[in-house]
Design an enzyme around this catalytic site. Structure first.
Site, mmCIF file in Angstrom:
data_model
loop_
_atom_site.group_PDB
_atom_site.id
_atom_site.type_symbol
_atom_site.label_atom_id
_atom_site.label_comp_id
_atom_site.label_asym_id
_atom_site.label_seq_id
_atom_site.Cartn_x
_atom_site.Cartn_y
_atom_site.Cartn_z
ATOM 1 N N SER A 231 0.837 -1.195 0.000
ATOM 2 C CA SER A 231 0.000 0.000 0.000
ATOM 3 C C SER A 231 0.867 1.238 0.000
ATOM 4 O O SER A 231 2.009 1.217 0.492
ATOM 5 C CB SER A 231 -0.910 0.018 1.230
ATOM 6 O OG SER A 231 -0.165 0.307 2.400
ATOM 7 N N ASP A 232 0.340 2.329 -0.555
ATOM 8 C CA ASP A 232 0.953 3.619 -0.277
ATOM 9 C C ASP A 232 0.810 3.862 1.218
ATOM 10 O O ASP A 232 0.012 3.209 1.902
ATOM 11 C CB ASP A 232 0.284 4.732 -1.092
ATOM 12 C CG ASP A 232 1.201 5.921 -1.318
ATOM 13 O OD1 ASP A 232 2.147 6.115 -0.522
ATOM 14 O OD2 ASP A 232 0.977 6.678 -2.284
ATOM 15 N N TRP A 233 1.564 4.785 1.753
ATOM 16 C CA TRP A 233 1.659 4.967 3.192
ATOM 17 C C TRP A 233 0.316 5.444 3.761
ATOM 18 O O TRP A 233 -0.110 6.567 3.517
ATOM 19 C CB TRP A 233 2.774 5.952 3.506
ATOM 20 C CG TRP A 233 4.136 5.343 3.648
ATOM 21 C CD1 TRP A 233 5.047 5.641 4.611
ATOM 22 C CD2 TRP A 233 4.764 4.329 2.838
ATOM 23 N NE1 TRP A 233 6.193 4.882 4.452
ATOM 24 C CE2 TRP A 233 6.052 4.067 3.375
ATOM 25 C CE3 TRP A 233 4.358 3.612 1.721
ATOM 26 C CZ2 TRP A 233 6.923 3.140 2.830
ATOM 27 C CZ3 TRP A 233 5.233 2.675 1.167
ATOM 28 C CH2 TRP A 233 6.491 2.445 1.724
ATOM 29 N N GLY A 234 -0.364 4.539 4.459
ATOM 30 C CA GLY A 234 -1.669 4.859 5.021
ATOM 31 C C GLY A 234 -2.836 4.591 4.091
ATOM 32 O O GLY A 234 -3.956 5.003 4.375
ATOM 33 N N ALA A 235 -2.596 3.890 2.985
ATOM 34 C CA ALA A 235 -3.661 3.635 2.008
ATOM 35 C C ALA A 235 -4.376 2.313 2.233
ATOM 36 O O ALA A 235 -5.181 1.895 1.396
ATOM 37 C CB ALA A 235 -3.092 3.677 0.594
#
Length: 666
Positions: A231-235
């Site tokens: 995931s993208d950071w926090g996605a």
């Protein structure tokens, strides 16, 4: 007799997984604390090193260690070289610096299509506004990185085409548009063997990218991607491992104890978690991570810059420099008969040089050569009486440039992850600055240099003699600019984006951008970028593919041979130089395709009087010969195009001197 054949990386990964406890498996599927942008704990018992993930697409982002890594030109600039060999050199140099810094995952390259001219991250994406450009340029970067034993990361999957409301927006995109416009660069990354993907923050057709079973199924099943999706950071929005997400970054809100408990209870199968771990381990084994000494804690502090990489920065920056205009061949500047006065104007020229974007794509290099420093220190520059006008104020500049024989006005703007640009205009009164200097020094003696993150408006273009665009050129900005201005290097770049005449010239509705009630509708379908201009008969300020040279070129003898197009290019001018031969294809009526589309290109470098035979094979790119046809939603098929297609060869998309037809019948 003899030894058994070595297991392939996937089978080695499967054997390792058979030896792992559930806790050890879960540990590989989420982020942990550590000094890098992203960190995944290793497994000493099984000899699995930690994953040290780091930004980014313009070089190693060394937080707290500024100046210890090279600030390369931005990825958009690499795309503007239209040279896959430079893509490889760029990827290899970055990969080497990441390796030396102890990082084994490089969070790049970015390859999204520039749908929105104001998108804040366009400078990070190599594809510009065309999928075929991405298809040709992405593999070199991926291979270059991974040849150094560092895992590349294709991002951002998928439709991360705007930063406005990126954490919540839902992009409504039909599947034919996905397949023909947005997916091809990512498929090219898979074919190049990329080890990892990063899913984006946005939703696609109602589902978050990182838990979108339709899109992740296309990636893993249709494209055959064997690596892992982070995931993208926090996605990460849920325990979405069954939907196709393999790893949560940067923490473990869902892929820690929640995942472990789900496997223990039987709601997530052992086969599902094993598949994700195998996907992480396979590229680690392929890149040799398990067979080399683990990075030391001090590696991240190392200075990994080198003279070789400095020289490469300078080369790439020159090769990506785009000459938009050159009236009366004012460039290259020749040695003056007497010591002419040259004014170098603008804060971008020295005190606020624009060489990199902001956000995760930013790199603080060991130095920056400003345009003023590069031009004034060049051997040819020393033949001029050069002075700096370090202001963006039109009124102040007018007073200071009086008496100058020639003026170089250097302008620029910055964009960043997390926000789109407010407009395509230059900020801080720089448009007025250019007009004021041109009015004072003379339009025939004023040169503009624009260091920008993407498309800009050029309302002053008829007031100046020459315009150079170099996107974000990296730490060697000034030296590369001097090389081009004084003729040591040919301006090798071509536009990868259309430069419009006005804001929102494509007349996007609010529903298209930035969206209504959280939904952005891609109702333009295939008419992205230059396709819209050609379809609507609108002449932009400067078209996609445009870029002048100091010499002149002749195209002739075009022949269609099966699906190959053969033609000759001759350098008919007075300078050695490079030309980008671009092939555009028009489908026969009835297929609802844009009028002309880039389907291939080749960059050639020729000395004066030299000729070269060029062959571009359409068969190598399935997007050149087929369209995506919806039969029964959501199933798709690739439909072969029959009938005659017009092929046009040129130096850019609106100047098509050579044409030929290729025909394919039922």
């Amino acid at each position: 007799t003899g030894t058994a054949l070595a297991l392939n990386p996937s089978d080695q990964a499967k054997k390792l997984v058979q030896q792992m406890t559930l806790d050890e498996k879960v540990q590989m599927l989420h982020g942990a604390g550590g000094p890098y942008i992203g960190n995944v704990a290793g497994n000493d018992r099984l000899g699995i090193p930690p994953l040290n993930l780091n930004d980014g697409p313009q070089g190693f982002r060394a937080r707290g260690h500024a100046g210890t890594s090279t600030q390369f030109p931005c990825t958009l600039a690499v795309g503007a070289t239209w040279d896959p060999n430079i893509s490889y050199e760029f990827g290899a140099a970055m990969g080497q610096e990441f390796l030396d810094k102890g990082s084994n995952v490089l969070l790049g390259p970015g390859m999204c299509i520039a749908r929105i001219p104001r998108c804040g991250r366009n400078f990070e994406y190599v594809s510009g506004e065309d999928p075929v450009l991405g298809v040709k340029m992405v593999p070199g970067i991926v291979t270059g990185i991974q040849d150094q034993g560092v895992i590349a990361n294709a991002k951002h999957w998928i439709n991360n085409n705007q930063e406005t409301a990126r954490m919540s927006e839902n992009n409504e995109v039909d599947m034919r548009t996905q397949r023909e416009i947005y997916l091809p660069p990512f498929e090219a990354a898979v074919k190049a063997g990329v080890g990892s993907f990063m899913c984006s923050y946005n939703k696609i057709n109602g589902n978050w990218s990182c838990e979108n079973p339709q899109m992740l199924s296309i990636l893993k099943e249709d494209f055959g991607f064997e690596g892992w999706v982070m995931s993208d950071w926090g996605a990460t929005h849920s325990l979405s491992i069954e939907a196709g997400l393999d790893q949560e970054m940067p923490g473990k809100h869902y892929f820690g104890d929640t995942l472990k408990n789900a496997v223990t209870s039987g709601s997530i199968s052992n086969e599902t978690i094993d598949d994700s771990v195998i996907r992480v381990l396979t590229p680690m084994i392929q890149m040799g991570l398990l067979n080399r000494t683990a990075p030391s804690a001090d590696d991240i502090n190392k200075n990994v810059t080198s003279d070789e990489h400095n020289a490469l920065c300078r080369k790439i920056a020159a090769e990506s420099t785009i000459l938009l205009k050159n009236d009366h061949q004012i460039l290259p500047l020749l040695p003056p008969w007497n010591k002419l006065k040259m004014a170098i104007v603008g804060t971008t020229a020295h005190s606020r040089t624009k060489t990199a974007g902001s956000g995760s794509g930013h790199v603080s290099g060991p130095y920056v050569i400003s345009p003023f420093d590069g031009i004034s220190s060049h051997r040819m520059g020393q033949a001029y009486d050069i002075f700096l006008v370090d202001t963006d104020s039109a009124d102040d500049a007018k007073k200071q440039v009086e008496g100058a024989d020639i003026a170089i006005v250097v302008v620029g703007c910055i964009s960043t992850e997390g926000a789109d640009r407010d407009s395509l205009s230059l900020d801080g009164g720089q448009d007025d600055l250019i007009s004021a200097v041109a009015a004072t020094v003379g339009s025939g003696k004023t040169i503009v240099v624009a260091s920008v993150p993407g498309a800009i408006l050029t309302p002053w273009r008829d007031e100046v003699a020459a315009i150079i665009m170099n996107f974000f050129p990296g730490q060697e900005a000034g030296n590369a600019l001097a090389d081009v201005i004084f003729g040591d290097a040919s301006p090798g770049g071509r536009l990868t984006l259309t430069l419009p005449n006005s804001e929102n010239e494509m007349k996007m509705t609010e529903s298209q951008y930035p969206g209504v009630d959280g939904v952005s509708t891609y109702s333009e379908k295939l008419l992205v970028g230059y396709r819209w201009y050609i379809h609507n008969g609108v002449q932009p300020a400067y078209p996609f593919g445009h870029g002048l040279s100091y010499t002149t070129w002749k195209y002739d003898n075009i022949v269609a041979k099966d699906t190959s197009i053969l033609f000759n290019i001759t350098n008919t001018g007075l300078y050695s130089g490079s030309e980008v031969a671009q092939l555009y294809l028009q489908f026969p009526p009835g297929y609802q395709e844009p009028a002309m589309q880039l389907k291939g290109f080749q960059k050639v470098r020729l000395n004066v009087g030299e000729s070269q035979s060029v062959t571009i094979d359409l068969e190598k790119a399935k997007v050149s010969q087929s369209i995506w046809k919806i039969e029964i939603s959501p199933s798709m098929m690739m439909k072969r195009v029959h009938g005659c297609r017009q092929v046009a060869i040129s130096g850019f998309s609106l100047d098509l001197p050579l044409t030929v037809f290729i025909c394919k019948q039922q």
